[in-house]
Design an enzyme around this catalytic site. Structure first.
Site, PDB file in Angstrom:
ATOM      1  N   ASP A 196      -3.426  -1.659  -4.605  1.00  0.00           N
ATOM      2  CA  ASP A 196      -3.105  -1.979  -3.217  1.00  0.00           C
ATOM      3  C   ASP A 196      -3.695  -0.879  -2.344  1.00  0.00           C
ATOM      4  OD1 ASP A 196      -1.510  -3.912  -4.426  1.00  0.00           O
ATOM      5  OD2 ASP A 196       0.230  -3.513  -3.168  1.00  0.00           O
ATOM      6  N   SER A 245      -2.512   8.492  -1.254  1.00  0.00           N
ATOM      7  CA  SER A 245      -3.541   8.868  -2.216  1.00  0.00           C
ATOM      8  C   SER A 245      -4.725   7.914  -2.103  1.00  0.00           C
ATOM      9  CB  SER A 245      -2.960   8.859  -3.634  1.00  0.00           C
ATOM     10  OG  SER A 245      -2.038   7.799  -3.779  1.00  0.00           O
TER      11      SER A 245
END
Length: 282
Positions: free
Chosen positions: A105, A245
């Site tokens: 995602d 991240s």
């Protein structure tokens, strides 16, 4: 044209705290402390402890996470919640072997790699040899493609393999821990300064692919499940512990078939929301 590229989003504004850290003198003094891996390691130990459970309800509410999409589990610490497992039917993986899928995602940006095996993100030039420091198995990727998947704190933080194949090489690299928000990416070559781990794979359908997991501020841990052997399309590769991240995927010239709409959206300052297992090629 890929249906997912009909939906693109402008990069959201940076917070006041990030603007303070990256655009003021006092902020940059503090930033030098915050990007040190030691601080993230301390924060990570706290997020792994039972004491951190007090943050779970507030995190879910503030991030607007729909917990009905996830497996019902008991969380012993905050990181258990952050790395929560999703119901398999919520992330169906396209098994058409000719189609490239997203490993996670996130919000996608795409860049052409030039004939010198480098590309620019804003002010920073990225050389493939710098990204894949000390790699002995990766090709030079001249004329290929770099795909950057930026994960936000509300995203599903597990990631997978884009194709069947064999791991040729795996290496963790130590480094700093800048945020991966655009404010930092625009000022620093974050993806070669930050701690990261790369995996070079010989895939069945997309040549030699390199997948790089990049740590970020308050993320001291990238947890991959295997460092050698056979890999399977759509299978879970690993997870990030607390924070935002990035996953970077490098493709050789002639592979991936990424629509020009994606490169154009990146040039215009947009990102394309994608989900684990979705098609990102034509």
């Amino acid at each position: 044209m890929n249906q997912y590229f009909n939906h693109k989003v402008k990069i959201e504004p940076d917070t006041k705290s990030l603007r303070f850290l990256y655009h003021t003198v006092p902020g940059r003094v503090l930033l030098k402390l915050l990007i040190r891996p030691g601080l993230s390691k301390i924060a990570g130990k706290y997020m792994d402890s039972p004491l951190s459970k007090i943050h779970i309800k507030g995190f879910i509410k503030n991030a607007g996470i729909d917990m009905s999409e996830y497996l019902e589990e008991t969380y012993g610490c905050f990181n258990d919640c952050f790395t929560r497992r999703i119901k398999p039917e919520m992330r169906p993986v396209c098994m058409d072997r000719e189609k490239l899928i997203s490993p996670c995602d996130g919000k996608l940006s795409a860049y052409h790699i030039d004939e010198q095996s480098s590309f620019y993100i804003k002010k920073s030039r990225y050389g493939i040899q710098d990204l894949l420091e000390e790699s002995e198995k990766a090709p030079n990727y001249q004329g290929g493609t770099c795909l950057v998947f930026r994960l936000c704190v509300d995203n599903y933080h597990r990631y997978g393999y884009i194709d069947d194949g064999e791991i040729l090489e795996n290496k963790p690299l130590k480094g700093k821990l800048h945020t991966v928000r655009p404010i930092a990416v625009n000022e620093y070559p974050v993806f070669i300064q930050n701690a990261r781990e790369y995996t070079v794979m010989q895939t069945e359908n997309f040549g030699v692919v390199s997948q790089i997991e990049v740590g970020a501020m308050m993320i001291g841990k990238i947890k991959n499940h295997q460092t050698s052997g056979t890999v399977v399309r759509g299978a879970e590769k690993g997870m990030f512990l607390y924070g935002g991240s990035t996953v970077v995927v490098l493709l050789e010239k002639g592979y991936g078939d990424i629509p020009e709409e994606c490169f154009r959206a990146t040039e215009e300052g947009y990102e394309i929301p994608v989900k684990y297992g979705q098609v990102v090629s034509k």
